[in-house]
Design an enzyme around this catalytic site. Structure first.
Site: not given
Length: 247
Positions: A8, A128
């Site tokens: 990330e 999500d």
């Protein structure tokens, strides 16, 4: 099951979010490119990158993402802030094996269906889920979509996979129930990648028995050294012991 070790990125650095907050990222003092190369050396078949800068509309880490794709040595799946056809195609042109889209799918589902047909096995649908709803805009906006209905909308699109993130589990950062992943994986014929629920090798061992789950995202646990990548890969690819069948 394919394990996707994950980087990330924020401001060109490897980070992990604290309770999903972009403004409170934990910085890992490691080189992103060398980390990516290390994933391949450890035996990873593929890896995943999430660009947090792109989520907020910045291209700060774009060149770094492209460089990682170029040198990683394994196929790279990229997500984060990809919200137009041009962005999808630019990332594929840069060499990304797969591109993950979520907000774009919510805003313009037909475009994502068209992209999936034009780029078969290269478009991944991000789902999500927080408190039973699909989230968009980097987990900031609650949509009106139920996750199963959202997935069903793309039932006939030749997607590479569906990336399901259990946000509730990810935010709590504790052992997660597999119920959400199990239910959604059973609702589609498209292979599912699970995210947000792997804290340990034991989580992987449980997850590999869930039908239609073909992959798992592992990021924070690697950087915290709660999981050894080589050992986790061995668990992910290990074949179950044969069982006698009742006649």
């Amino acid at each position: 099951m394919i394990l996707y070790p994950t980087i990330e990125l924020q401001n060109g650095r490897c980070v992990s979010l604290q309770h999903g907050r972009l403004e409170a990222a934990q910085i890992w003092h490691v080189d992103p490119i060398e980390t990516a190369k290390g994933f391949a050396i450890a035996g990873a078949e593929a890896m995943h990158i999430t660009d947090f800068d792109a989520i907020v509309g910045s291209d700060t880490s774009t060149k770094l993402v492209h460089e990682i794709i170029r040198v990683a040595g394994v196929p790279v799946q990229v997500g984060g802030g990809i919200r137009s056809r041009d962005q999808v195609e630019a990332m594929l042109d840069a060499g990304a094996a797969r591109v993950v889209v979520g907000t774009l799918a919510a805003l313009d589902p037909q475009m994502v269906k068209d992209l999936a047909k034009f780029y078969p096995d290269q478009i991944v649908l991000a789902v999500d889920v927080w408190q039973g709803k699909v989230m968009t805009e980097g987990w900031k906006t609650t949509s009106a979509f139920e996750p199963a209905d959202f997935i069903a909308e793309f039932a006939n699109a030749p997607l590479a996979s569906i990336l399901v993130t259990d946000i509730d589990a990810d935010l709590e950062d504790q052992e997660a129930s597999l119920s959400l992943i199990t239910t959604l994986a059973a609702s589609t014929r498209t292979p599912v990648i699970a995210s947000g629920i792997v804290r340990s090798v034991d989580d992987l061992a449980r997850l590999k028995y869930v039908s239609n789950v073909h992959g798992a995202i592992v990021g924070r646990a690697l950087f915290r050294k709660n999981i050894d990548l080589a050992a986790a890969i061995a668990v992910a690819v290990e074949q179950p012991e044969p069982r006698a069948e009742f006649q």
